[in-house]
Enzyme design. Structure first.
Site, PDB file in Angstrom:
ATOM      1  N   ASN A   6       0.869  -1.181   0.000  1.00  0.00           N
ATOM      2  CA  ASN A   6       0.000   0.000   0.000  1.00  0.00           C
ATOM      3  C   ASN A   6       0.905   1.229   0.000  1.00  0.00           C
ATOM      4  OD1 ASN A   6      -1.824   2.026   0.475  1.00  0.00           O
ATOM      5  ND2 ASN A   6      -2.223   1.462   2.607  1.00  0.00           N
ATOM      6  N   LYS A   8       0.012   4.299  -0.090  1.00  0.00           N
ATOM      7  CA  LYS A   8      -0.643   5.451   0.559  1.00  0.00           C
ATOM      8  C   LYS A   8      -0.453   6.696  -0.317  1.00  0.00           C
ATOM      9  CE  LYS A   8       0.377   3.345   4.966  1.00  0.00           C
ATOM     10  NZ  LYS A   8       0.167   3.416   6.376  1.00  0.00           N
ATOM     11  N   HIS A  87      -9.637   0.751   5.200  1.00  0.00           N
ATOM     12  CA  HIS A  87      -8.297   0.961   5.759  1.00  0.00           C
ATOM     13  C   HIS A  87      -8.383   1.893   6.968  1.00  0.00           C
ATOM     14  CE1 HIS A  87      -4.139   2.253   6.180  1.00  0.00           C
ATOM     15  NE2 HIS A  87      -3.827   1.113   5.592  1.00  0.00           N
ATOM     16  N   GLU A  89      -6.671   4.327   7.929  1.00  0.00           N
ATOM     17  CA  GLU A  89      -6.553   5.772   7.672  1.00  0.00           C
ATOM     18  C   GLU A  89      -7.849   6.333   7.094  1.00  0.00           C
ATOM     19  OE1 GLU A  89      -2.882   5.285   5.608  1.00  0.00           O
ATOM     20  OE2 GLU A  89      -1.941   4.832   7.542  1.00  0.00           O
ATOM     21  N   GLU A 156      -5.177  -5.215  10.713  1.00  0.00           N
ATOM     22  CA  GLU A 156      -4.135  -4.203  10.863  1.00  0.00           C
ATOM     23  C   GLU A 156      -4.417  -3.388  12.129  1.00  0.00           C
ATOM     24  OE1 GLU A 156      -2.348  -3.131   6.824  1.00  0.00           O
ATOM     25  OE2 GLU A 156      -4.176  -1.981   6.967  1.00  0.00           O
ATOM     26  N   GLY A 162       2.373   2.115  10.757  1.00  0.00           N
ATOM     27  CA  GLY A 162       3.320   3.222  10.614  1.00  0.00           C
ATOM     28  C   GLY A 162       4.057   3.568  11.897  1.00  0.00           C
ATOM     29  N   SER A 192       3.366  -2.218  10.319  1.00  0.00           N
ATOM     30  CA  SER A 192       4.824  -2.221  10.525  1.00  0.00           C
ATOM     31  C   SER A 192       5.496  -3.537  10.126  1.00  0.00           C
ATOM     32  CB  SER A 192       5.170  -1.840  11.978  1.00  0.00           C
ATOM     33  OG  SER A 192       4.775  -0.502  12.212  1.00  0.00           O
TER      34      SER A 192
END
Ligand code: PEP
Length: 235
Positions: A6, A8, A87, A89, A156, A162, A192
């Site tokens: 991904n 991003k 996701h 985010e 996740e 991150g 991560s």
């Protein structure tokens, strides 16, 4: 095994094209390992090769008055048939609700997409223990058709994305094992994942692959994780 990157909001269209070209040049003929790459929307490129390019996000409509969004026609232009939905985010930074996410899921399901559906608990929930974590994850499956044949779930944990932090291998296996019983679908771990932990994570019995963000931005690192996947044999 699925190994997915991904990007991003990183890598331009030019950089994405170079990345895909380099990756295809490195890949041996893949058997039993599937590769997915999710570039930014403006970096989508038509791509034929072993790596399948997917969308990080799109609006659940063919086209229309949805300023700033891209729709189905924009994905079709590039032959995109796989998408990330839910996701962390999108949920926590862009405040998509579970209702929005379920609508998006339904739309792309109706259009036959492979959906990598992401779920994960924030730290405050993890700290309440396993039962609370599983209860929270189940709320993120509300309204989602778990019998959809092209569904892959990515677990996740929000606190791992991150951050450089990961759950222990035992914690990953415990959650994946529970999710397998609940959802019965292929399960990726994300949060991560790097070249130095990808293999051990993918070797876990209930892990069917990884979804990698920053650790995949350099093509040689992503390739190293694909190579790890190639070496893993599960019964
Ligand atoms: C992700 O974006 O899905 C992700 C897991 O990010 P990172 O690998 O950077 O934690």
């Amino acid at each position: 095994m699925i190994v997915a990157a991904n990007f991003k909001t990183n890598l331009t269209r030019l950089e994405t094209g170079e990345y895909l070209g380099e990756l295809e040049g490195m890949l041996p003929k893949l058997e039993g390992v599937e590769v997915r790459v999710f570039p930014a929307s403006s970096s989508l490129v038509p791509h034929k090769g072993q790596a399948v390019v997917g969308a990080q996000n799109a609006y659940p409509a063919k086209s229309g008055a949805f300023t700033g969004e891209i729709g189905l026609v924009h994905l079709e232009e590039f032959g995109i048939e796989t998408i990330l939905v839910g996701h962390s985010e999108r949920r926590h930074v862009l405040h998509e609700s579970q209702v929005d996410i379920a609508k998006k899921f339904d739309f792309f399901k109706e259009n036959g997409f492979e959906i990598i559906y992401c779920i994960g608990e924030p730290l405050s929930v993890k700290e309440q223990g396993l039962d609370a974590t599983l209860a929270y994850l189940q709320t993120q499956l509300e309204g989602i058709d778990l019998s959809y044949a092209k569904l892959v779930v990515a677990y996740e944990p929000v606190w791992a994305i991150g951050s450089g932090l990961t759950p222990t291998l035992e914690e990953i296996e415990t959650i994946h094992d529970a999710l397998k019983r609940i959802a019965g679908v292929k399960l990726l771990y994300g949060g991560s994942v790097k070249t130095d932990n990808a293999k051990a994570i993918m070797e876990l019995p209930s892990v069917d692959g990884v979804l990698v963000g920053s650790g995949a931005l350099k093509v040689e690192n992503f390739f190293s994780m694909i190579n790890d996947a190639i070496t893993i044999k599960k019964g």
